[in-house]
Enzyme design. Structure first.
Site, PDB file in Angstrom:
ATOM      1  N   THR A 128      -8.775   2.275   7.497  1.00  0.00           N
ATOM      2  CA  THR A 128      -8.205   0.951   7.841  1.00  0.00           C
ATOM      3  C   THR A 128      -6.545   1.153   8.238  1.00  0.00           C
ATOM      4  OG1 THR A 128      -7.889   0.297   5.509  1.00  0.00           O
ATOM      5  CG2 THR A 128      -9.857  -0.725   6.769  1.00  0.00           C
ATOM      6  N   ASP A 174       0.598  -1.247   0.119  1.00  0.00           N
ATOM      7  CA  ASP A 174      -0.093  -0.138  -0.057  1.00  0.00           C
ATOM      8  C   ASP A 174       0.851   1.114  -0.113  1.00  0.00           C
ATOM      9  OD1 ASP A 174      -2.179  -1.557  -0.078  1.00  0.00           O
ATOM     10  OD2 ASP A 174      -2.847  -1.379   2.027  1.00  0.00           O
ATOM     11  N   GLY A 175       2.022   1.119   0.805  1.00  0.00           N
ATOM     12  CA  GLY A 175       3.010   2.301   0.869  1.00  0.00           C
ATOM     13  C   GLY A 175       3.562   2.898  -0.728  1.00  0.00           C
ATOM     14  N   TYR A 221      -3.877   4.246  10.036  1.00  0.00           N
ATOM     15  CA  TYR A 221      -3.656   4.919  11.333  1.00  0.00           C
ATOM     16  C   TYR A 221      -4.792   5.256  12.265  1.00  0.00           C
ATOM     17  CZ  TYR A 221      -0.511   7.963  14.372  1.00  0.00           C
ATOM     18  OH  TYR A 221       0.093   8.575  15.222  1.00  0.00           O
TER      19      TYR A 221
END
Length: 295
Positions: A191, A75-76, A193
């Site tokens: 979903t 995802d990053g 932090y």
């Protein structure tokens, strides 16, 4: 057809997947452009030292005639890729070579089996809303890319003391958060932090944002869901002169005199998702819902 390829890291065990992908592209006369830094990473491996594809390194090079961008990572990697895609409307095919992967929904072990479907457009095109930041003192182009797909976070810097964040919704005073910080999250980022700080999970089709305080002193400070048509205005007070600000994975610091205005961005990011991979199925798989974890 013309596609872009983006990644940040690459490990040896993923070489077979990439070789098959490049072979497929070459056999189907698809034009492939690889982001410059990722091209250099791939070229460091013996198997890819003879790569001969055009490269790109700036968002202006991603013109609207690109059909897709393939991202290899987690995802990053997708969060980083949107700084290049911006408002171009180029859909993202997220190939998950990482761990969790809420956004990168095509697992590396199966995505090659789905590649015909992807190029034949037998998939869902999922729009995801973003946050848009404006600051009161510095110019937005001096800050960095002023949009975020997951969240914008304000938190204390260079002090163990909490900061005070005065929050206004559409110019009406809401409350003063006395906390380590505050998260403003999209449904996509719910979903992330925000979830770890007690925020709710919001399905992507909801037109909402959520304000989630980080370790608030006041026990009655709870996450608040608001409409994404509303604007959030923040004034920050700290015992030191600056505070930290993050937009997804990008971090900077601002002086406490700098007020923030946050609203919905004027464009969407589009993610490719196979038709049977619903959001609820993703939640069950990634959060292990419905599974017996006692063993």
């Amino acid at each position: 057809m013309k596609i872009a390829v983006y990644g940040q890291k690459f490990v040896k065990k993923n070489i077979p997947y990439m070789k098959q992908f490049i072979g497929y592209i070459s056999n189907h006369s698809i034009k492939i452009y690889i982001e410059k830094s990722f091209f250099n990473v791939l070229s460091s491996f013996e198997e890819f030292k003879n790569l001969n594809f055009p490269i790109f390194s700036h968002y202006k090079e991603l013109t609207k005639d690109f059909s897709l961008m393939f991202t290899f990572g987690g995802d990053g990697t997708i969060l980083s890729a949107i700084t290049l895609i911006r408002d171009s409307g180029i859909p993202i095919v997220g190939v998950n070579t990482g761990n969790l992967g809420f956004l990168a929904t095509f697992n590396k072990d199966v995505f090659l089996k789905k590649i015909d479907q992807i190029f034949n457009q037998k998939f869902h095109l999922i729009p995801r809303s973003l946050l848009w930041l404006e600051t009161s003192i510095i110019k937005n182009h001096d800050l960095f890319f002023n949009f975020a797909l997951n969240e914008i976070v304000i938190f204390r810097k260079e002090t163990v003391s909490m900061i005070t964040i005065d929050a206004y919704i559409d110019n009406e005073f809401l409350t003063s958060y006395w906390a380590d910080g505050l998260i403003i999250s999209t449904p996509t980022g719910s979903t992330g932090y925000s979830l770890s700080c007690g925020g709710p999970i919001i399905t992507p089709d909801n037109k909402n944002f959520v304000l989630t305080p980080i370790s608030p002193h006041n026990l009655f400070s709870r996450p608040l869901i608001i409409s994404d048509h509303q604007k959030v205005h923040l004034k920050i007070h700290s015992r030191v002169q600056s505070y930290s600000l993050s937009l997804d994975t990008r971090l900077t610091s601002l002086s406490q005199e700098n007020e923030l205005s946050i609203r919905k961005a004027p464009f969407y990011i589009y993610l490719i998702q196979e038709k049977k991979q619903t959001y609820y199925k993703t939640l069950r798989e990634k959060l292990l819902w419905g599974m017996d974890q006692r063993n």
